[in-house]
Design an enzyme around this catalytic site. Structure first.
Site: not given
Ligand code: 13P
Length: 255
Positions: A13-15, A98, A100, A170, A176, A216, A237-238
């Site tokens: 998930n590149w966000k 998600h 976010e 999640e 993150g 993470s 993510g990251g």
């Protein structure tokens, strides 16, 4: 059904990251690294990168997803993108619900359900995200919160449609933050999600459902998390923004 019979799915998930040149750079680096993957590999890019990502991954084992879609097929919804628009582009997957989106954009269980229905109607494969906040975990209501999110999202979804879905657990406090759920915590909640699915659709349908962990996840902790019987992949993510790190997670899921 044995875990080995479910497809493992590693999705990035590149966000809100990567311009088109950066998309090209990352995917060109990633392609050879994951060409022999023994799991499904998906990259969920910003809307503006989808077309480039689709062109760059054509003929490879990389699949492309979006990070949201609207519930209507078209209409006066300024700034939104519909599920049929994504399907027409050639997008296969879409992340929905998600945390976010829930946290910053007013997403609720009801709107997640509507978006999910639209995604399924358009032939997309939704990656439904659920997870508790730290307060909820500390109050001991993780199970109730996650079960509620899953049930509310799946209202009106058939067993056949569930067969096109992925659920991602999640925990909000792990996203993150560098604070990963322990393998035991991840495995426990993914197992609970499978029980909820079994209650709604029967054991066979639940056993066929890929359930990811996200929060993470990285090259170092992936193998332990993925070894859990009910953890069938990861939503990253990251670590999905660096080709070598993402490829190492794909490698861990391929064993
Ligand atoms: P991080 O891997 O950066 O914690 O993000 C997880 C996530 O939100 C994936 O959807």
């Amino acid at each position: 059904m044995n875990k080995a019979l479910r497809p493992a799915v590693i999705a990035g998930n590149w966000k809100m990251n990567n311009t088109r040149p950066q998309t090209r750079e990352l995917l060109e680096a990633l392609k050879p690294l994951v060409a022999g993957a023994g799991c499904q590999v998906v990259v969920c890019t910003p809307f503006t990168d989808l077309e480039a990502a689709l062109a760059l991954t054509a003929g490879t084992n990389l699949h492309v997803g979006a990070q949201n879609c609207h519930w209507a097929a078209s209409g006066a919804f300024t700034g939104e993108i519909s599920a049929p628009m994504l399907a027409e582009l050639g997008v296969e997957y879409v992340v929905l619900g998600h945390s976010e989106r829930r946290q910053y954009f007013g997403e609720t269980d009801a709107t997640v359900n509507r978006r999910l229905r639209a995604a399924l109607d358009a032939g997309l494969r939704p990656i439904l995200c659920v997870g508790e906040t730290l307060d909820q975990r500390e109050a001991g209501i993780t199970g109730e919160v996650v079960a509620m999110q899953v049930k509310a999202a799946l209202c009106g979804v058939t067993a056949e449609e569930l067969g096109r879905m992925i659920v991602a657990y999640e925990p909000v406090w792990a996203i993150g933050t560098g604070r990963t759920a322990t393998a035991g915590q991840a495995g426990e909640v993914c197992g609970l999600i499978r029980q909820v699915a079994a209650g709604l659709y029967g054991q066979a349908a639940a056993d066929a459902l890929p359930i990811q962990y996200g929060g993470s996840m990285n090259a170092k902790n992936a193998a332990e998390l993925l070894a859990q019987p009910d953890v069938d992949g990861g939503l990253i993510g990251g670590a999905s923004l660096k080709a070598a790190d993402f490829a190492a997670i794909v490698e861990a899921a391929s064993k």
